[in-house]
Design a protein around this motif. Sequence first.
Motif, PDB file in Angstrom:
ATOM      1  N   GLN A 120       3.096  -3.420  -0.622  1.00 15.99           N
ATOM      2  CA  GLN A 120       3.655  -3.503   0.726  1.00 15.99           C
ATOM      3  C   GLN A 120       3.272  -2.290   1.552  1.00 15.99           C
ATOM      4  O   GLN A 120       2.940  -2.401   2.737  1.00 15.99           O
ATOM      5  CB  GLN A 120       5.170  -3.650   0.640  1.00 15.99           C
ATOM      6  CG  GLN A 120       5.631  -4.964   0.029  1.00 15.99           C
ATOM      7  CD  GLN A 120       7.129  -4.998  -0.228  1.00 15.99           C
ATOM      8  OE1 GLN A 120       7.818  -3.971  -0.176  1.00 15.99           O
ATOM      9  NE2 GLN A 120       7.655  -6.184  -0.521  1.00 15.99           N
ATOM     10  N   LEU A 165      -0.291  -2.657   2.736  1.00 18.02           N
ATOM     11  CA  LEU A 165      -0.410  -3.609   3.840  1.00 18.02           C
ATOM     12  C   LEU A 165       0.056  -2.990   5.154  1.00 18.02           C
ATOM     13  O   LEU A 165      -0.577  -3.172   6.203  1.00 18.02           O
ATOM     14  CB  LEU A 165       0.412  -4.861   3.532  1.00 18.02           C
ATOM     15  CG  LEU A 165      -0.153  -5.820   2.480  1.00 18.02           C
ATOM     16  CD1 LEU A 165       0.860  -6.905   2.162  1.00 18.02           C
ATOM     17  CD2 LEU A 165      -1.465  -6.437   2.964  1.00 18.02           C
ATOM     18  N   ASP A 204      -2.638  -0.546   6.428  1.00 17.16           N
ATOM     19  CA  ASP A 204      -3.785  -1.243   7.017  1.00 17.16           C
ATOM     20  C   ASP A 204      -3.418  -1.843   8.373  1.00 17.16           C
ATOM     21  O   ASP A 204      -4.218  -1.785   9.326  1.00 17.16           O
ATOM     22  CB  ASP A 204      -4.276  -2.344   6.079  1.00 17.16           C
ATOM     23  CG  ASP A 204      -4.962  -1.795   4.836  1.00 17.16           C
ATOM     24  OD1 ASP A 204      -5.358  -0.606   4.855  1.00 17.16           O
ATOM     25  OD2 ASP A 204      -5.100  -2.539   3.849  1.00 17.16           O
TER      26      ASP A 204
END
Length: 227
Positions: free
Chosen positions: A185, A188, A191
């Motif tokens: 998580q 992500l 990013d």
Amino acid sequence: MIRIIPDVLDADGVAKLRSILDAADWVDGNETSGPQAALAKRNQQLPELGEAAAEAGRFVLDALGRSPLFIAAALPLKIYPPYFNRYAGGESFGDHIDNAIRMRRGSEFRMRSDLSATLFLADPDSYEGGGLVVEGFSDAPGIKLPAGHMVLYPATTVHRVEPVTSGTRVASFFWIQSMVRDQGQRNLLFDLDMGVQGAATALGQGDATVVRLTGVYHNLLRRWADS
């Protein structure tokens, strides 16, 4: 995932921090080791509760607070007061894994270690060896960064510092408890954050797409984070 955080300290900051460290008294690095680490660890360290470590630690924490890339990558909830170590004359730290829970001596401070961090404080050309090898992410001779640069890596990994065969390797090391416990998580979110910043640069902060993506980022953070 390994993250390189460049320029946590500039050259002037490195020089100021080194002036504190170089004037201090150092002790055997096993002062703060657990039984497993003590079998593998051969280095020197600033006394954990000494004035030099406290002053130098505040200096590092202030620098981290000024690093947007560090904040984006770590999403820190707690940062363990930084330690400082040095290696010379063949010293090394063999394969080990960091403790899951870090407790500060003489206080009630405790935290879960999600990320480990090494802030390099010596120019890589000033010593031989001393690379940081993180299992699954790097191989010998390992990671050696310019002074003032930092590497973040999962605290769950087996890692080591290769023997320093000449010169002196000086660094700060510490741990972070992230607001987002799950590494996937966290990756992500990082990013997405980088993508939002890139879109904002290209399209403008007020662009409808940027606003929507920013909302997605914060709603995911709201779903996944502890505070």
